[in-house]
Design an enzyme around this catalytic site. Structure first.
Site, PDB file in Angstrom:
ATOM      1  N   GLY A  71       0.808  -1.218   0.000  1.00 51.84           N
ATOM      2  CA  GLY A  71       0.000   0.000   0.000  1.00 51.84           C
ATOM      3  C   GLY A  71       0.835   1.258   0.000  1.00 51.84           C
ATOM      4  O   GLY A  71       0.364   2.317  -0.417  1.00 51.84           O
ATOM      5  N   ASP A 187       2.549  -3.879  13.048  1.00 51.02           N
ATOM      6  CA  ASP A 187       2.086  -4.585  11.851  1.00 51.02           C
ATOM      7  C   ASP A 187       2.819  -5.924  11.714  1.00 51.02           C
ATOM      8  O   ASP A 187       3.299  -6.277  10.633  1.00 51.02           O
ATOM      9  CB  ASP A 187       2.295  -3.723  10.603  1.00 51.02           C
ATOM     10  CG  ASP A 187       1.433  -4.190   9.424  1.00 51.02           C
ATOM     11  OD1 ASP A 187       0.439  -4.913   9.666  1.00 51.02           O
ATOM     12  OD2 ASP A 187       1.740  -3.825   8.279  1.00 51.02           O
TER      13      ASP A 187
END
Length: 545
Positions: A71, A187
């Protein structure tokens, strides 16, 4: 499996299949620099097909081929022409529709990623080499880890507990070093764990890391990260701490042995709800110490999760059990001969095969002597973690069950049952007077017929397949009934099936005893369930009339 948001009783372990990419979908790792294509251990340069290949960044880094994209950027394999080495470079990837302020946020986040990783000194954290500003955009230069991501590895099949523990130890070390440096990763997921050469494991992608003392970049009311790996306190807007990264490590370990996160659902809202409310079952392929640790890491309350020291001790015990270490020291090729090896004939020393045969024979003789002298199987010794429960009042029997199973009873029905902490298995006992009609009693064929009609009230089960065989227990006539069935209410295309393994023991007159173990009907779970059933039958002692 249902995808309705995660009821507490919803199965999330047994019966799940590892994820498979849909046809035509690009399975290239999509999150970090050195993640390589899943089909090969090293990338194949494609300068003719990658637009931008051959471009020189910062006057020294020549782009060679794309490794992946996510992303926030595209990751390139590049060559540093100054020091003559291959590196990985993350190119900022900013959608055209973003405002100038949003673009600045993306660039700041990438710069923070480089700073966050650069302040962590650990072999399992990707090394940052440089940040080059090209055309007003920051390009992050880092080491090239040759290998594949854990996510790519799991597409080939799940890991055994020992390998999962080894990888978990490396990730834990990286997280511990990051936390000591004031960095929260935020993450941690299989895509961001790279499996390099020589058993090296590297934690990557600090793109959304939170650095102590720096202002956050996430907009109010928003969260970033992969939903099925985000700790519940983060979803609730609470201030995260190291425990949040350790939760994510628990999900990664679960996925390593099961193939996928226990909180994955068909859409994001359901996944988020599952993280907040669903209680996952102990991983079927990671039972024992690893499974217990994973369940502790997935506690909703951050304060109830184990700390780094306890996690490390458990993972080390799984990755390097004492008996494995001893065997390695004894048989490892090239290892020094033991002190007492002087009596071994030279011909055997020169033949590894003959030496192994001799050592195996010695071990076999030693085991035989232990069995002969100690006879550990004599009597009614219980397996570790089991206990005897006298149930004289309701059952007029003594039962043995795992000690961590929770006991329930229904006095009016004369029933006692036990449920394991994960909810996967259920053990039920009852003593009754067979009255016919709704109660088939100790007649196995009658019970098979009843299940074929849908069980209790015809609304309990469907597609029931039963087998019946004659048996005995403590000299009493008995029937053993094994039934695989689907819940009547199940509406999924491929619903989870269950198994009842029952022992129906005839008593005096119409009295009978009933033992039933409920388990999933496929996979390792059914093997564990059958072993559980066998141990319970062995420990069931009915009182003499």
């Amino acid at each position: 499996m249902n995808n309705d948001g995660g009821r507490a009783s919803e199965p999330t372990s047994y019966g799940l299949q590892p994820p498979r990419p849909p046809a035509g979908h690009d399975t290239q790792p999509a999150t970090e620099a050195a993640a390589l294509p899943r089909q090969a251990a090293a990338p194949t340069p494609r300068p003719q097909t990658d637009p931008g290949a051959g471009r020189v960044i910062g006057g020294r880094y020549r782009l060679v081929s794309r490794l992946g994209h996510g992303g926030m950027g595209t990751v390139w394999r590049a060559h540093d022409e100054v020091v003559d080495r291959d590196v990985a470079i993350k190119e900022p990837r900013v959608p055209e529709q973003l405002s100038e302020r949003e673009r600045d946020t993306v660039h700041l986040r990438m710069q923070r990623e480089a700073r966050a990783a650069a302040r962590i000194d650990h072999p399992s954290v990707v090394t940052m080499h440089d940040v080059v500003v090209e055309d007003g955009r920051p390009w992050i230069v880092m080491e090239l880890v040759r290998g594949q991501s854990l996510a790519a590895r799991l597409q080939e099949g799940t890991l055994d507990p020992r390998e999962a523990a080894r990888i978990g130890l490396a990730v834990l070390g990286a997280l511990t070093a990051a936390h000591e440096a004031g960095v929260l990763h935020r993450d941690v997921k299989p895509d961001n764990v790279l499996l390099g050469r020589g058993d090296r494991v590297v934690l990557t992608d600090f793109g959304i890391a939170q650095v102590e003392g720096e202002q956050g970049l996430t907009e109010t009311g928003a969260f970033v990260g992969s939903p099925e790996f985000i700790a519940p306190e983060r979803l609730l807007g609470q201030r995260p701490g190291p425990e949040s990264d350790l939760w994510s490590l628990g999900v990664v370990l679960y996925a390593a042995v099961e193939g996928m996160s226990p909180f994955r659902r068909s859409h994001t809202p359901a996944t988020l709800q599952a993280v907040l409310s669903a209680e996952p079952q102990t991983p079927a392929r990671g039972s024992g110490a690893l499974g217990t640790l994973v369940m502790q890491l997935l506690r909703k309350d951050p304060a109830a999760r184990p700390g780094a020291t306890e996690i490390r001790e458990t993972l080390e015990s799984v990755a390097r059990p004492p008996q494995a270490l001893a065997a390695t020291q004894l048989y490892a090729p090239g290892a020094a001969a033991p002190a007492a090896s002087g009596w071994i004939p030279p011909v055997l020393r020169q033949s590894r095969k003959a030496l192994y045969g001799l050592l195996s024979g010695i071990v076999a003789v030693a085991v035989a002597l232990v069995l002969l002298l100690a006879n550990p199987f004599a009597g009614d010794e219980l397996p570790p973690g089991w206990l005897v429960r006298p149930e004289n009042e309701l059952l007029k029997a003594q039962v043995t069950v795992p000690q961590d199973y929770k006991r329930f009873q229904a006095v009016e029905d004369g029933a006692v049952w036990f449920s394991d902490p994960s909810g996967v298995f259920e053990i039920a006992f009852w003593r009754s007077e067979a009255k016919g009609g709704d109660d088939p009693g100790p007649d196995g064929e009658a019970r098979k017929a009843r299940y074929g009609k849908g069980g209790r009230d015809g609304m309990e089960m469907k597609d029931a397949k039963s087998t019946v065989r004659a048996a005995q227990h403590q000299g009493r006539e008995a029937s053993e009934v094994v039934t695989d069935w689907t819940p009547y209410s199940a509406s999924e295309p491929d619903p989870l099936r269950y198994r009842y393994h029952e022992l129906l023991i005839k008593g005096d007159g119409k009295t009978y005893w009933h033992l039933r173990v409920k388990m999933p009907a496929a996979g390792k779970a059914v093997r564990d369930g059958e072993a559980l059933y066998a141990e319970i039958v062995k420990g069931l002692k009915i009182q003499s009339s």
